[in-house]
Design an enzyme around this catalytic site. Sequence first.
Site, mmCIF file in Angstrom:
data_model
loop_
_atom_site.group_PDB
_atom_site.id
_atom_site.type_symbol
_atom_site.label_atom_id
_atom_site.label_comp_id
_atom_site.label_asym_id
_atom_site.label_seq_id
_atom_site.Cartn_x
_atom_site.Cartn_y
_atom_site.Cartn_z
ATOM 1 N N GLY A 23 -0.926 -5.598 -1.314
ATOM 2 C CA GLY A 23 -1.892 -6.497 -0.577
ATOM 3 C C GLY A 23 -1.477 -7.957 -0.559
ATOM 4 C CG ASP A 63 10.184 12.138 7.653
ATOM 5 O OD1 ASP A 63 9.302 11.711 7.307
ATOM 6 O OD2 ASP A 63 11.060 11.488 8.036
ATOM 7 C CE1 TYR A 78 -0.274 8.353 1.717
ATOM 8 C CE2 TYR A 78 0.355 9.630 3.464
ATOM 9 C CZ TYR A 78 -0.226 8.640 3.060
ATOM 10 O OH TYR A 78 -1.354 7.794 3.679
#
Length: 333
Positions: A36, A289, A141
Amino acid sequence: MKILVTGGAGYIGSHTVRALLGAGHSVVVLDNLSSGHAQALPEGVPLVKADLLDQAAVQEALSVHQPDAVVHFAALIEVGESMSQPGRYYRNNVVGSLNLLTAIAQTRKIPIVFSSTAALYGDAEVSPIPEDAPKQPTSVYGETKLMTEQMIQAFERAHGIRSIRLRYFNVCGAVPDGSIGEDHVNKTHLIELALLTALGQREKMMIYGDDYPTRDGTCIRDYIHVLDLAQAHVLAVEALAQGAGSSAYNVGLGHGFTVREVLDAVDAVIEGSDYAPLTRELAPRRAGDPPSLVADSSSIQQSLGWKPEYVDLQGIIQTAWEWHRTHPHGFQD
Ligand code: UFG
């Protein structure tokens, strides 16, 4: 309300901080700034620089700031990286979230809005995907987000912590004034990479596989504007404050685009400026993916009254272009 936003200095976090402030709430950000940017936060927003793996620091932030709710973004987010570095993903995303939940259970038992993902559906058999579709992530993930959703539900059963879990599809775009936007340390997202390629920072765009079972062989994703997603968080926090029960909602537009269609839309946005169309090259599939992820978002529209404002892909890309064009090196500019 006062809201603690973990990962509030990140891309989606910083847009949500603005939306929460705009809705009249006050915000405290907890972020380790590993990806961030403190500059992404509006002036005056308190920043606790701490890591979720430091449970004492998390507990202290809750005790000191006494928030009424938590919005939990802080996580590692790259599908491909999660396959090559699974340990980092389980540690940061699962253990980090466990520390946060433990701290909430031990202090204020406030409700939580969790940043979840479409990646937990994996190779979905139906499209658009409803919330009750099978959860079979194809990436580490996605697994870390599914495990965190399950932990959150267990903490509700044991400690009464209510939650809204928002399952994001592909988030893109930026505030239209171009003042903040996407700036990841490792750049992997299709639209960000395409726009940086248009700016000449990369030679070409790689297309990861064109042998998927889709209309042009490339992966289909549902691209949603970050401000529409930010608004979903505002509605979720407010619903929980008014006593809403726990739920999980998909957040997307319900319409998917292939990788090639997205690159065509990028070319259309930059056409007429000084930038050349993207050079494209076919590359092997990227691990993890799924072929297609398109949201059925009717549930959040009905239950929370969420309604996306940005429904045109080129219009969404235009806002991202404004950010990248005016900040070619992101927050360093
Ligand atoms: N892609 C390319 N070339 C690139 C980059 C991406 O062909 O240079 C392809 C990917 O293979 C994929 C599609 O473009 O098929 C979108 O890839 P992104 O990396 O932009 O996004 P992902 O779909 O992999 O993941 C994103 C978020 C996840 C979230 C998911 C939900 O990063 O956190 O959307 O749909 F879970």
